[in-house]
Scaffold this motif. Sequence first.
Motif, PDB file in Angstrom:
ATOM      1  N   PHE A 128      -4.444  30.060  77.951  1.00  0.00           N
ATOM      2  CA  PHE A 128      -3.133  29.519  78.297  1.00  0.00           C
ATOM      3  C   PHE A 128      -2.847  29.827  79.757  1.00  0.00           C
ATOM      4  O   PHE A 128      -3.458  30.725  80.349  1.00  0.00           O
ATOM      5  CB  PHE A 128      -2.027  30.044  77.371  1.00  0.00           C
ATOM      6  N   TYR A 129      -1.898  29.081  80.343  1.00  0.00           N
ATOM      7  CA  TYR A 129      -1.706  29.242  81.791  1.00  0.00           C
ATOM      8  C   TYR A 129      -0.321  28.789  82.235  1.00  0.00           C
ATOM      9  O   TYR A 129       0.329  27.963  81.594  1.00  0.00           O
ATOM     10  CB  TYR A 129      -2.789  28.488  82.570  1.00  0.00           C
ATOM     11  N   ALA A 130       0.104  29.376  83.356  1.00  0.00           N
ATOM     12  CA  ALA A 130       1.295  28.930  84.072  1.00  0.00           C
ATOM     13  C   ALA A 130       0.832  28.024  85.206  1.00  0.00           C
ATOM     14  O   ALA A 130      -0.189  28.302  85.842  1.00  0.00           O
ATOM     15  CB  ALA A 130       2.060  30.127  84.628  1.00  0.00           C
ATOM     16  N   ALA A 131       1.560  26.939  85.452  1.00  0.00           N
ATOM     17  CA  ALA A 131       1.141  25.973  86.467  1.00  0.00           C
ATOM     18  C   ALA A 131       2.322  25.543  87.314  1.00  0.00           C
ATOM     19  O   ALA A 131       3.428  25.342  86.799  1.00  0.00           O
ATOM     20  CB  ALA A 131       0.507  24.746  85.805  1.00  0.00           C
ATOM     21  N   GLY A 132       2.079  25.402  88.624  1.00  0.00           N
ATOM     22  CA  GLY A 132       3.141  25.002  89.528  1.00  0.00           C
ATOM     23  C   GLY A 132       2.677  24.004  90.577  1.00  0.00           C
ATOM     24  O   GLY A 132       1.490  23.935  90.924  1.00  0.00           O
TER      25      GLY A 132
END
Length: 380
Positions: free
Chosen positions: A341-345
């Motif tokens: 899972f990941y945070a993306a910006g």
Amino acid sequence: MNINTKSFLSLFIFSLFLLNLSAQEIYYPTSGTWEEKDPSAFNLDFSEAIEFAETNEYSESKDLRQAILKGFQNEPYHDILGPTKRRGGPAGIILKDGYLVAKWGDTKRVDMTFSVTKSFLSTTALLARDRSLIKDIEDPVINYVWDDTFEGDHNSKITWKHLLEQNSDWSGELWGSYDWADRPSREGGIDDWRNRQLNEPGTHFEYNDVRVNVLAYSLLNVFRKPLPTVLKEEIMDPINASSSWRWFGYENSWTTIDGLKMQSVSGGGHSGGGIFINTEDMARFGLLFLNNGNWNGKQLISEDLIEEAVQPSVTNSNYGYMWWLNVDGPRQWKNIDKDIFYAAGFGGNFIIVDRKENLVIVTRWLEPSKVEEFVQKIYN
């Protein structure tokens, strides 16, 4: 007791010993330091991936104010309401078992992180649930916010879970921004968007920063103190983050609580603001989630809430509580483990968590269309 039983018990006890030893081998960096290990110590080689990240820099302007205005030029009434900052070049960190095994660029430079902020915001919601400030994640938010933000037949149905999964379809105006003007459909015009048919809360996913900011405002009302203070005290100080990160709102996103004027922060940099942070502090945050909310023996967030946050939502299988999930779906990275899972910006900012391989990968200012190929090179 026969000899076979004794052998089984001995093997069982030894297995428990190995599991405990493995748990103790996770490294937690202290303040201002990080022990480095050569990736070859783990039979790993990231040289090709690093070269790829360095040569595939985000192609838009380093003047992020200009990049934002260009990126959202088709939105009606879009404006910069919070601070921006000229960005640096490509940077990144890879952790294995908590050890720093690869890095590139200026990892101490503080930059905007855009929608990576959403994963920090959802973390404050988990803290509110952990401390029973929110009784149930499926409670209607109207029960917690005193003003008319959630009044009306439609908005009164919206729960915390709807806001976290971005399927609330909250309707209204906050800090001068309208929900319908944020990433509107390409069809129709202002009258069509303004008079659109509302979707039942929980039935339709839409990435919408105005509604994310409604979540931030609602959590401010629950904690009764600024969310940056909550994050600092409950998460960033315990994980020994630097003092250089900041979390901003907008020029006009101020409210009064208990007689004190407080700024409601934004959940991204779509209109400026959001979390400004260095790569190393992003990696520490990722390491906390790698270890299921535990930092060096202290449980900062309940493990069951971490698990809940990374479950696919009904309306978007690739989205949990403001974390992107690599399960089957349109956003899945091919040939990469589905449990990642990941945070993306915006602009190519990512915090990627792989709990199976004990890896945390942070990359910044990587051309977004190249991230899947970059991740594949990590595992080749």
